[in-house]
Design a protein around this motif. Structure first.
Motif, PDB file in Angstrom:
ATOM      1  N   ASP A   1      62.085 -36.930 -30.966  1.00 34.14           N
ATOM      2  CA  ASP A   1      63.547 -36.758 -31.124  1.00 34.14           C
ATOM      3  C   ASP A   1      63.943 -36.984 -32.580  1.00 34.14           C
ATOM      4  N   TRP A   2      63.382 -38.053 -33.161  1.00 35.47           N
ATOM      5  CA  TRP A   2      63.699 -38.374 -34.560  1.00 35.47           C
ATOM      6  C   TRP A   2      63.306 -37.199 -35.460  1.00 35.47           C
ATOM      7  N   ALA A   3      62.112 -36.651 -35.222  1.00 38.96           N
ATOM      8  CA  ALA A   3      61.618 -35.556 -36.067  1.00 38.96           C
ATOM      9  C   ALA A   3      62.522 -34.333 -35.954  1.00 38.96           C
ATOM     10  N   ARG A   4      62.926 -34.011 -34.724  1.00 34.01           N
ATOM     11  CA  ARG A   4      63.830 -32.860 -34.548  1.00 34.01           C
ATOM     12  C   ARG A   4      65.119 -33.068 -35.323  1.00 34.01           C
ATOM     13  N   ALA A   5      65.664 -34.291 -35.241  1.00 32.37           N
ATOM     14  CA  ALA A   5      66.943 -34.575 -35.914  1.00 32.37           C
ATOM     15  C   ALA A   5      66.832 -34.377 -37.424  1.00 32.37           C
ATOM     16  N   TYR A   6      65.639 -34.575 -37.976  1.00 31.19           N
ATOM     17  CA  TYR A   6      65.454 -34.445 -39.435  1.00 31.19           C
ATOM     18  C   TYR A   6      64.780 -33.123 -39.823  1.00 31.19           C
ATOM     19  N   GLY A   7      64.626 -32.194 -38.852  1.00 31.03           N
ATOM     20  CA  GLY A   7      64.022 -30.900 -39.183  1.00 31.03           C
ATOM     21  C   GLY A   7      62.554 -31.001 -39.546  1.00 31.03           C
ATOM     22  N   VAL A   8      61.871 -31.937 -38.883  1.00 31.07           N
ATOM     23  CA  VAL A   8      60.446 -32.163 -39.158  1.00 31.07           C
ATOM     24  C   VAL A   8      59.643 -31.647 -37.957  1.00 31.07           C
ATOM     25  N   GLU A   9      58.585 -30.873 -38.197  1.00 32.27           N
ATOM     26  CA  GLU A   9      57.695 -30.490 -37.097  1.00 32.27           C
ATOM     27  C   GLU A   9      56.837 -31.703 -36.757  1.00 32.27           C
ATOM     28  N   TYR A  10      56.515 -31.854 -35.468  1.00 36.61           N
ATOM     29  CA  TYR A  10      55.886 -33.113 -35.050  1.00 36.61           C
ATOM     30  C   TYR A  10      54.807 -32.889 -33.999  1.00 36.61           C
ATOM     31  N   VAL A  11      53.659 -33.515 -34.200  1.00 38.83           N
ATOM     32  CA  VAL A  11      52.707 -33.655 -33.091  1.00 38.83           C
ATOM     33  C   VAL A  11      52.311 -35.123 -32.991  1.00 38.83           C
ATOM     34  N   ASP A  12      52.006 -35.502 -31.765  1.00 39.57           N
ATOM     35  CA  ASP A  12      51.652 -36.883 -31.495  1.00 39.57           C
ATOM     36  C   ASP A  12      50.186 -36.918 -31.077  1.00 39.57           C
ATOM     37  N   GLY A  13      49.429 -37.793 -31.710  1.00 44.16           N
ATOM     38  CA  GLY A  13      47.998 -37.808 -31.404  1.00 44.16           C
ATOM     39  C   GLY A  13      47.501 -39.192 -31.056  1.00 44.16           C
ATOM     40  N   ALA A  14      46.381 -39.227 -30.367  1.00 46.35           N
ATOM     41  CA  ALA A  14      45.722 -40.503 -30.036  1.00 46.35           C
ATOM     42  C   ALA A  14      44.250 -40.368 -30.412  1.00 46.35           C
ATOM     43  N   ILE A  15      43.794 -41.324 -31.200  1.00 46.35           N
ATOM     44  CA  ILE A  15      42.410 -41.267 -31.680  1.00 46.35           C
ATOM     45  C   ILE A  15      41.504 -42.000 -30.699  1.00 46.35           C
ATOM     46  N   MET A  16      40.476 -41.305 -30.245  1.00 47.77           N
ATOM     47  CA  MET A  16      39.481 -41.901 -29.343  1.00 47.77           C
ATOM     48  C   MET A  16      38.202 -42.123 -30.153  1.00 47.77           C
ATOM     49  N   ALA A  17      38.256 -43.023 -31.089  1.00 45.05           N
ATOM     50  CA  ALA A  17      37.090 -43.270 -31.950  1.00 45.05           C
ATOM     51  C   ALA A  17      37.343 -44.520 -32.764  1.00 45.05           C
TER      52      ALA A  17
END
Ligand code: FVH
Length: 291
Positions: free
Chosen positions: A105-121
């Protein structure tokens, strides 16, 4: 996309930054405090003391800090938020699905493209065949993130559009891993008490990994198909085995907490009348059906 900015140079952030530099990316990096002793030679990574300058330098910005609270503290600076506009932000800090949705939501409000990741390592596994990264977010953003994430892990898996998917999978997998680690530490004490080498225990578990994961897969199928009544390993027999493990701990002078916990929790299935069902009936107990 040959330039990447890395925010956060803890153990993991530094491993990511070094690996990206090794893969040919021009890497700018920022950390809240000065690089730790011994890390002043970060292998092709260029430090920036000003965060907004670091962000402006690249189309892709990766953040990997302690948690989302720390990430929010970093991104709260309005100059930084404005510098991110039109760029891709890749969040690799650990958090909950709600943290991920809030960040999206924060990224959309600031016009930022966003992906969320989780590192399994672990940091030393970054870039190896054993490393995996789970990703969620809009597909367009994922397609831009993929070339940057690919050098970091042999397995980069896109889970889908809802931003919380990667965090949900992360928490589920870590719940499995952390419980397995507790079991390992108890098992290592069993080996020690009998004078057996703990390294041999680790090697045996590695050898048995396909058998053990097939059992886990069977549990998932049992829950999915609601086939608890086809019991190969009943909750009762597992609870009885856990009682034996608790008795062994007492005999061997090992802390009883892990087997006592197991005996208690598997025993709940028996108390709830599910003893003759497949041990996966514990899923229903943990869901809260029988409290
Ligand atoms: N290390 C691992 O094995 C795991 C593997 C799976 C994924 N995790 C997650 O990765 C995130 C970072 O973990 P880390 O191992 O790099 O953690 P640290 O070495 O403790 O470094 C923490 C960095 O976060 C910065 N930081 C903390 N609070 C703030 C803040 N309020 N503002 C700005 N930066 C902050 C910290 O900066 P500094 O203390 O050096 O100045 C470090 O750069 C984490 O989510 C794991 O769960 C790693």
């Amino acid at each position: 996309m040959s330039s990447v900015t890395m925010i956060g140079l803890g153990a993991m952030g530094l491993a990511l930054a070094r690996r990206l530099a090794h893969a040919g990316f021009e890497v700018r990096a920022w950390n809240r405090t000065a690089p730790k002793a011994g890390l002043q030679q970060p292998g092709g990574v260029r430090f920036e003391s000003d965060l907004a300058t670091a962000v402006l330098a690249s189309p892709v910005v990766i953040i990997c800090v302690t948690n989302y609270e720390a990430a929010r503290a970093v991104l709260a600076d309005r100059e930084v938020a404005l510098a991110l506009k039109g760029k891709l932000l890749v969040q690799l800090s650990s958090g909950t699905p709600q943290d991920a949705r809030d960040a999206d939501d924060w990224a959309r409000a600031y016009g930022v493209e966003y992906v969320d990741g989780a590192i399994m390592a672990t940091p030393s596994q970054i870039g190896s065949a054993q490393a995996a990264i789970l990703v969620s977010g809009l597909e367009d953003a994922w397609l831009k993130a993929r070339p940057v994430l690919s050098p970091l892990a042999a397995n980069v898996a896109y889970l889908g559009g809802p931003p919380g998917l990667a965090a949900a999978a992360d928490i589920a997998i870590l719940s499995y891993l952390f419980c397995a680690l507790l079991g390992f530490y108890h098992g290592a004490n069993v080996y020690r008490a009998e004078g057996l080498p703990i390294a041999a225990f680790g090697a045996m578990l590695e050898q048995l990994a396909p058998t053990l994961t097939q059992m886990v897969r069977h549990e998932a199928d049992t829950i999915t198909n609601d086939s608890y009544h086809e019991a190969q390993s009943s909750a009762r027999i597992v609870a009885e085995t856990a009682d034996t493990m608790a008795r062994h701990a007492q005999e061997a002078g090992i802390d009883r907490e892990i087997p006592a916990f197991l005996a208690n929790i598997f025993g709940k299935a028996v108390t709830a009348g599910l003893g003759e069902q497949q041990v996966a009936a514990l899923f229903k107990i943990l869901r809260g059906d029988h409290v």
